[in-house]
Design a protein around this motif. Structure first.
Motif, short mmCIF file in Angstrom:
data_model
loop_
_atom_site.label_atom_id
_atom_site.label_comp_id
_atom_site.label_asym_id
_atom_site.label_seq_id
_atom_site.Cartn_x
_atom_site.Cartn_y
_atom_site.Cartn_z
N UNK A 751 0.83 -1.21 0.00
CA UNK A 751 0.00 0.00 0.00
C UNK A 751 0.85 1.25 0.00
N UNK A 752 1.97 1.22 0.71
CA UNK A 752 2.81 2.40 0.84
C UNK A 752 3.78 2.57 -0.31
N UNK A 753 3.97 1.54 -1.12
CA UNK A 753 4.97 1.63 -2.18
C UNK A 753 4.42 1.40 -3.58
N UNK A 754 3.12 1.20 -3.69
CA UNK A 754 2.51 1.01 -5.00
C UNK A 754 1.99 2.36 -5.49
N UNK A 755 2.61 2.88 -6.54
CA UNK A 755 2.32 4.24 -6.97
C UNK A 755 0.97 4.34 -7.67
N UNK A 756 0.26 5.39 -7.37
CA UNK A 756 -0.91 5.77 -8.15
C UNK A 756 -2.17 4.98 -7.95
N UNK A 757 -2.18 4.01 -7.05
CA UNK A 757 -3.39 3.24 -6.84
C UNK A 757 -3.47 2.80 -5.39
N UNK A 758 -4.66 2.45 -4.96
CA UNK A 758 -4.89 2.01 -3.59
C UNK A 758 -4.98 0.49 -3.57
N UNK A 759 -3.96 -0.14 -3.04
CA UNK A 759 -3.98 -1.59 -2.87
C UNK A 759 -5.08 -1.94 -1.87
N UNK A 760 -5.84 -2.98 -2.16
CA UNK A 760 -6.95 -3.34 -1.27
C UNK A 760 -6.97 -4.82 -0.95
N UNK A 761 -7.52 -5.16 0.22
CA UNK A 761 -7.72 -6.54 0.65
C UNK A 761 -9.22 -6.79 0.75
N UNK A 762 -9.68 -7.92 0.23
CA UNK A 762 -11.11 -8.19 0.18
C UNK A 762 -11.41 -9.59 0.75
#
Length: 783
Positions: A751-762
């Motif tokens: 989440x903190x290092x993936x540029x330009x998008x919001x990593x999500x857990x589902x």
């Protein structure tokens, strides 16, 4: 100019003092009797096809060069800056770029001003490291491509962008409406029904890709995220949007955000608004107003016009809007664009440049002029520094020296007096930074190409003129500790957000004993330009192999078409980094995706052997299954369907959210797995993750939100392509370095290092505790 005795005290006693015709009798110009002029030539590649912009840039250059000349009259060494002008729209930019890049007598190139043209010309300058100073090019992909990064292949800095990328302007564009959401329930209630319209070239690309990310950060959702290729297409798309929301919601304060390259569509957009919300032909309304003897400019003060402006307001991004451009409209169109407002990069008002320009030319400077002035300033100052430091043998190193220091000259160096003070300091051997017409000219210390400071203006049209109602910047927003480049946006308060979202109590789930572990790795794309997707699926494969998996427990589906592609100068190799290992080496590919369809992937997952799918997962309620997918994605909002695309197939023929959900639900019902970890790389992948909610034993980690792109990473100059996706790179990097880390650890890093998008857990409530459990049971094979 009047100087204090302190400023002059360091000058040599041999100086000749000559009275001048300045306002005060004690003013003097101090000349050196040993002055040496060094001629430096700079090419300016600018939009000279536009007569208004051409005239503005030429007078800006004349002003700056005159000030530079006068500021150096007391120095022993003076830079004589010569300019060569080229029209960026009237030349073969490839031929021009090659010619300019290979000229030894040319110190630097300023421009092009258009990001699309930078994309064409910059590679030639990169080959020879010809300094390329960009006043106004702001496309994130273009600038990041030429940045010096930790994933680069020995690149040397050559490109200097004086404006932050439009990642920052995307946020500024949304900020006013975001403030309204905080103030009023009506705004917040309908905040997910906004629309974004962007041009489909390089200029609009950053807004299209990053706008949804910024919107999510600010609590705004886009019902529409549309690109257009012409003004007519823009109008048609806006009509469709207004028809949609007017039928559903009526008169509501739902905004449209419109990115324009030129002001011509402004009147037509107002006509659409008036027709939708007032049911009127606004031009006829004004003519009636005029027929009654009223001043038509007073129409903008009427209650009806204010209501038209209030309901579904439009916020524009439009740089370089001028009084001359407004004057080019007829009287009726000038009237109906009254009170329109928007945003543009600009000069920090504290520098005084805007005020001085307006006093000199009786109009406000454009964004392009402010940055062009600073480009000339940077060229002259770097040249002066290089002449005073013989150990510095190229302009790029000189630019690094004077723009990455935190020791700044007090005051602003764009004026004649400011230049004089700054050059005097350089001559005395001081290493200091400077503040130009736009503000501090300072670059990121790691990637160099990215400007650290940009001021944005909120402009508004009143009485046929451009006025400025406020100034904004991104200073203070969370960014990575390593770099302040605007594309490296660190998620703010990631740990707190994780705890508030995923920290709920999860009922214990009784799983059967772990009996085996399998992985299904799929690349859904194909072709040279999708090199990164093949590299990513192979990178995951090699991570599993390093973790103890054998090929009997990995089902690998890949296009397998880049290692030996004709474009691949690194024949036989696939890498995620120019200096990384060959990921294709030793890889056993079970299926080429050209021989399969999404229905075949379903059979592989469900264990259905067919003539096309002889290698499938076994049916075992004690097995863990890791399912990874790299490739492109589609969303219902932009493409009509939520799916992971399959090769070159049209929308609807990929792995849809419904198909994936049905497949995994059936597998769960038939007890075909113990747990399944699903990691999805494509754009808009949150739509896939959300579709898996409720399926027991399944956890989905997705690279991007429902409206967001998933961004590429690691550009190769030699291959001319992006080599990996940032999400997948982070996933492998963290999992390899922290094999015993928890799901929370993995999420926070991604989440903190993936540029330009919001990593999500589902679907975590149907999977397990993310604080105490680990993905190790999927990434590392038990003996």
């Amino acid at each position: 100019m009047k100087r204090s005795k302190k400023i002059l005290s360091w000058l040599l006693a041999a100086a000749i003092i000559i009275p001048t015709g300045c306002k005060t009798e004690d003013d003097v110009i101090v000349y050196k009797d040993s002055r040496r002029w060094v001629e430096k030539t700079v090419a300016v590649v600018a939009p000279l096809n536009d007569p208004i912009m051409k005239a503005r840039l030429e007078r800006t250059a004349e002003w700056m060069l005159s000030s530079l000349h006068n500021a150096q009259l007391h120095d022993t060494l003076c830079i004589d800056l010569k300019l060569e002008w080229y029209d960026e729209y009237g030349n073969d930019l490839k031929a021009l770029g090659e010619r300019l890049a290979n000229r030894d007598d040319l110190m630097a190139v300023i421009g092009p001003f258009d990001s699309d043209n930078v994309d064409i010309l910059a590679p030639y300058c990169q080959q020879t490291l010809k300094p390329l100073i960009l006043p106004t090019a702001t496309c994130e992909t273009v600038i990041r491509r030429f940045a010096i990064t930790s994933t680069g292949d020995g690149q040397q800095p050559f490109l200097w962008s004086l404006t932050e990328t439009d990642v920052s302007l995307s946020e500024v564009m949304l900020s006013m409406y975001a403030a309204n959401i905080q103030r009023g329930k009506m705004y917040a209630k309908f905040s997910d029904y906004s629309a974004l319209f962007t041009p489909d070239g390089k200029f609009g690309q950053t807004f299209f890709e990053w706008g949804p990310f910024s919107a999510t950060e600010l609590g705004i959702g886009f019902k529409y995220n549309e690109q257009y290729s012409s003004p007519d297409m823009l109008i048609q798309k806006m009509k469709a949007y207004y028809d949609d929301i007017s039928e559903t919601f009526g008169l509501l304060t739902i905004p449209a955000f419109v990115v324009l390259e030129k002001p011509e569509p402004l009147p037509q957009i107002r006509r659409i608004q008036a027709q939708r919300w007032g049911g009127m032909d606004i031009i006829e309304e004004i003519k009636e107003w005029e027929a009654d003897g009223e001043d038509i400019f007073e129409y903008s003060k009427s209650s009806l016009y204010k209501l038209t402006n209030m309901f579904s307001p439009v916020y524009f991004v439009l740089s370089n809007l001028t009084d001359e451009a407004i004057a080019a409209f007829d009287i009726y169109d000038r009237t109906i664009i009254e009170l329109y407002e928007g945003f543009s990069p600009y000069a920090d008002p504290m520098t005084g440049f805007e005020m001085s320009y307006e006093a000199r030319y009786k109009t406000k400077p454009t964004f392009a002029e402010c940055k062009f002035y600073d480009a000339l300033l940077l060229s002259a100052f770097a040249a002066n520094y290089m002449e005073h430091h013989q150990e510095v043998d190229n302009l790029n190193d000189a630019i690094i020296a004077i723009t990455t220091t935190d020791n700044f000259l007090s005051g602003y160096a764009w004026s004649e007096t400011g230049m004089e003070l700054y050059l005097a300091a350089l001559e005395q051997g001081q290493l200091i930074g400077f503040k130009g017409a736009s503000g501090p000219v300072q670059f990121d210390k790691e990637c160099y190409t990215a400007a650290l400071n940009t001021t944005y203006v909120n402009w508004i049209i009143r009485n046929g003129h451009v006025y400025h109602s406020g100034y904004y910047s991104r200073t203070g927003n969370a960014q990575t500790a390593k770099t302040l480049a605007s594309w490296n946006w660190l998620v703010e308060n990631a740990e707190e957000k994780f705890d508030s979202t995923y920290g709920k109590n999860v009922n214990p789930i009784n799983y059967p004993a772990l009996t085996d572990q399998y992985a299904v790795l799929v690349q859904g794309s194909n072709g040279w330009l999708d090199y990164r997707h093949e590299a990513d699926v192979l990178n995951i494969y090699q991570m599993l192999k390093a973790g103890g998996y054998d090929d009997d427990h990995i089902i690998l589906v890949s296009a397998d078409d880049v290692a030996n592609a004709s474009e691949n100068t690194d024949r036989g190799a696939v890498r995620t980094d120019p200096n990384g290992g060959n990921l294709r080496e030793g890889a056993v590919i079970d299926y080429k995706n050209a021989d399969l369809t999404p229905a075949d992937i379903v059979n592989i997952l469900k264990g259905n052997k067919t003539d096309r799918t002889p290698v499938v997962l076994p049916n075992d309620e004690g097995q863990n299954v890791f399912f990874f997918w790299s490739g492109h994605g589609r969303s219902k909002a932009t493409n009509g369907v939520n799916e992971m695309a399959w090769r070159d197939e049209t929308a609807g023929n990929g792995m849809t959210a419904d198909l994936l959900s049905q497949t995994l639900q059936q597998m769960a019902d038939q007890k075909q797995f113990r747990q399944m970890l699903v990691c999805l790389e494509p754009c808009y992948s949150a739509n896939m993750g959300k579709a898996l909610e409720g399926i027991p034993g399944v956890l989905a980690i997705c690279s991007a939100g429902a409206y967001e792109q998933s961004f590429a990473d690691s550009w190769s100059n030699d291959l001319g392509i992006w080599m990996c996706d940032r999400f997948s790179r982070n996933l492998v990097g963290h999992a390899s370095a922290n094999p015993n880390g928890t799901y929370r650890d993995l999420y926070l890093y991604c989440a903190q290092h993936t540029l330009g998008s919001h990593v999500g857990i589902y679907n975590y409530t149907n999977f397990g505790n993310l604080y105490t459990t680990s993905p190790k049971d999927f990434f590392v094979k038990r003996k």
